[in-house]
Design an enzyme around this catalytic site. Structure first.
Site, short mmCIF file in Angstrom:
data_model
loop_
_atom_site.label_atom_id
_atom_site.label_comp_id
_atom_site.label_asym_id
_atom_site.label_seq_id
_atom_site.Cartn_x
_atom_site.Cartn_y
_atom_site.Cartn_z
N GLY A 64 37.09 37.00 30.01
CA GLY A 64 37.44 37.68 31.47
C GLY A 64 38.75 37.09 31.93
O GLY A 64 39.37 35.93 31.63
N GLN A 69 45.43 34.98 37.89
CA GLN A 69 45.61 34.19 36.66
C GLN A 69 47.07 34.57 36.15
O GLN A 69 47.65 33.78 35.51
CB GLN A 69 44.69 34.22 35.80
CG GLN A 69 43.43 33.46 36.07
CD GLN A 69 42.42 33.53 34.96
OE1 GLN A 69 41.63 34.54 35.06
NE2 GLN A 69 42.41 32.60 34.07
N CYS A 109 38.05 28.02 30.53
CA CYS A 109 38.96 29.07 31.51
C CYS A 109 40.59 29.21 30.92
O CYS A 109 40.89 27.99 30.46
CB CYS A 109 39.12 28.51 32.85
SG CYS A 109 40.23 29.49 33.76
N LEU A 110 41.04 30.33 30.98
CA LEU A 110 42.34 30.49 30.15
C LEU A 110 43.33 29.63 31.05
O LEU A 110 44.47 29.49 30.32
CB LEU A 110 42.73 32.12 30.03
CG LEU A 110 41.52 32.79 29.24
CD1 LEU A 110 42.23 34.18 29.34
CD2 LEU A 110 41.81 32.49 27.81
N HIS A 151 32.85 33.61 37.92
CA HIS A 151 33.89 33.02 37.79
C HIS A 151 35.32 33.58 38.19
O HIS A 151 36.02 33.19 38.73
CB HIS A 151 33.75 32.56 36.04
CG HIS A 151 35.13 31.93 35.61
ND1 HIS A 151 34.92 30.59 35.07
CD2 HIS A 151 36.28 32.25 35.49
CE1 HIS A 151 36.12 30.19 34.47
NE2 HIS A 151 37.00 31.17 34.83
N GLU A 152 35.06 34.85 38.02
CA GLU A 152 36.54 35.89 37.97
C GLU A 152 36.77 36.04 39.46
O GLU A 152 37.78 36.08 40.17
CB GLU A 152 36.44 37.02 37.14
CG GLU A 152 36.38 36.85 35.70
CD GLU A 152 37.57 35.79 34.98
OE1 GLU A 152 38.43 35.91 35.74
OE2 GLU A 152 37.12 35.30 33.89
N HIS A 155 38.16 33.21 41.07
CA HIS A 155 39.62 33.16 40.94
C HIS A 155 40.58 33.77 42.03
O HIS A 155 41.54 33.55 42.37
CB HIS A 155 40.23 33.75 39.50
CG HIS A 155 40.08 32.72 38.43
ND1 HIS A 155 40.94 31.73 38.51
CD2 HIS A 155 39.41 33.01 37.27
CE1 HIS A 155 40.80 31.35 37.19
NE2 HIS A 155 39.76 31.79 36.50
ZN ZN Z 1 39.01 31.32 34.51
#
Ligand code: ZN
Length: 186
Positions: A64, A69, A109-110, A151-152, A155
């Site tokens: 995701g 991000q 998380c990226l 989660h997204e 963000h």
């Molecule tokens: Zn993330």
């Protein structure tokens, strides 16, 4: 899991143009704490953003990615939790309408590379969003998709999964990443 009216991403000729891998912001970059704005119109620019975000997510690799991000303050999320990476979904202006139950699972998380920890989330969520065609749709999700959506969407509100951890853990993570990525956090 139920998917209602989700556009078939892979078959959409609009997004099969040349795509680009975007740089991902790394925590503790303060830009990750900003709020994304709603998309007024799902136009060519947004479809292009979705395509680039998908490319970036697959290349990372991740399941995701939120526009915040990649330093774009628009409420856009891409997710693919399928094993063979064949079910890309775009959520534009996603909103959680209902959440129920609790489940705790390990998240990564990226934007927080190399860090994994348990987070308590709702077990099931109902989300409304716009698809690539600009039409509203709703998804009832559970399991990994439900966690990923929460989660997204966090963000987009400037929140990271590490914000749920203890203060001590948060400080350790912040220090470790600031040391590993000094140029990105200056
Ligand atoms: Zn993330």
């Amino acid at each position: 899991m139920t998917f209602v009216g989700t556009p078939d991403f892979a078959c959409n000729p609009l997004i099969q143009q040349a795509m680009a891998i975007l740089p991902i912001l790394i925590h503790p970059d303060p830009r990750l704490q900003r709020q994304a704005q709603p998309v007024a119109q799902v136009d060519e620019g947004i479809r292009r953003l979705v395509a680039d975000m998908a490319e970036t997510m697959y290349a990372a690799p991740g399941v995701g990615l939120a526009a915040t991000q990649v330093d774009v303050l628009r409420q856009v999320v891409v997710i693919d939790v399928s094993e063979d990476k064949s079910k890309l979904q775009a959520f534009i202006n996603p909103q959680i309408l209902e959440a129920e139950g609790e489940c705790e699972g390990e998240e990564g998380c990226l934007s927080v590379p190399g860090v994994y920890d348990n987070v308590l989330r709702a077990e099931r969520v109902r989300v409304r969003a716009l698809g690539l065609d600009g039409e509203a749709f709703e998804v009832e999700a559970e399991g990994m998709l439900a966690v990923c959506l929460q989660h997204e969407i966090d963000h987009l509100q400037g929140k990271l999964f590490v914000d749920y951890l203890s203060r001590l853990k948060r400080e350790r993570i912040r220090t470790k990443l600031a040391k590993q990525h000094p140029r990105l956090t200056a």
